[in-house]
Design an enzyme around this catalytic site. Sequence first.
Site, mmCIF file in Angstrom:
data_model
loop_
_atom_site.group_PDB
_atom_site.id
_atom_site.type_symbol
_atom_site.label_atom_id
_atom_site.label_comp_id
_atom_site.label_asym_id
_atom_site.label_seq_id
_atom_site.Cartn_x
_atom_site.Cartn_y
_atom_site.Cartn_z
ATOM 1 N N TYR A 118 2.683 0.140 -7.179
ATOM 2 C CA TYR A 118 2.365 -0.724 -6.502
ATOM 3 C C TYR A 118 2.567 -2.523 -6.716
ATOM 4 O O TYR A 118 2.872 -3.255 -6.018
ATOM 5 C CB TYR A 118 0.952 -0.318 -6.026
ATOM 6 C CG TYR A 118 0.458 -0.851 -4.658
ATOM 7 C CD1 TYR A 118 0.905 -0.550 -3.449
ATOM 8 C CD2 TYR A 118 -0.645 -1.992 -4.824
ATOM 9 C CE1 TYR A 118 0.250 -1.047 -2.066
ATOM 10 C CE2 TYR A 118 -1.193 -2.449 -3.517
ATOM 11 C CZ TYR A 118 -0.620 -2.213 -2.503
ATOM 12 O OH TYR A 118 -1.239 -2.711 -1.292
ATOM 13 N N SER A 176 -0.403 -7.814 -0.567
ATOM 14 C CA SER A 176 -1.648 -7.352 -0.913
ATOM 15 C C SER A 176 -2.349 -8.208 -2.062
ATOM 16 O O SER A 176 -1.428 -9.049 -2.467
ATOM 17 C CB SER A 176 -1.696 -5.797 -1.561
ATOM 18 O OG SER A 176 -2.750 -5.374 -2.481
#
Length: 284
Positions: A148, A135
């Site tokens: 995350y 990401s």
Amino acid sequence: MRAVVITGTSTGIGRASALALDEMGMHVYAGVRRPEDGDALRSSGSRRLTPVIIDVTDTASIRAARDLVAERVGDAGLTGLVNNAGTTVPCPAAYLPLDVFRRQLEINLTGHLAVIQAFLPLLRAAHGRIVNVSSVGGRVGAPLMACYAAAKHGLEGLSDSLRLELGPLGVHVAVIEPGFIASAMPGKLERDADAWLRQLPQEGRDTYGRQLAAIAAKVGKEATTGSPPDVVAGAVVHALTSSRPRVRYPVGAGAKRLLTLHRVLADRWMDRIIGHATGYSMKP
């Protein structure tokens, strides 16, 4: 027939990638956690597409999937492995239970390595490729997303090391770095943020309640207008099939712009940009 294993194919990026590779004529072994998700995916693909139960946190599940694929592909080996499974928990790091943090690292990072280790002999046999779906958050951390960010930063580093280790063995490693991608994430993120807000002590709710709600709303809004998962699927296809695959693929809304800013601006300026982009502010 070229064979590919993909984890996390029930929805979003994984589903789009599985269907794109299936349409190209590959034999896709699509990792799902529930049989009904596999049935739904198979109804949209060809008869080649094979759902496989893969829980990246369960060694027995990974081993069983590896044995099934090994029996099917034989000496031809495995053309590609796409690590896409993942989840996130929106919570201030100061109040994040350590067992939850460890669980998130297990799902988003350690589980990927477990899958790679299991399928690596098949990849080496075919000089196959590994594609790790990271990401933009793997290089630019966001507030209240410590789980995350930590996992995706770790996946970036793991991928770099693997690329150097496995390249001489004929196995290429690429990283996909999506920006904002349209998905079912908005509703889930807002529900998760609300659930964690209720679990915080009063001090935590007073300090972070408004910020947590703002980030969930901001990220949710961006996700509804983000790039379709097919954009990421296209990068996955290129990474697996191109004669000149890239090392990194920043794709989707905002990805290249944010990573460029991260490269050229000072950290303090990036903090302001990220705070504005996520709707995060500690001002009353």
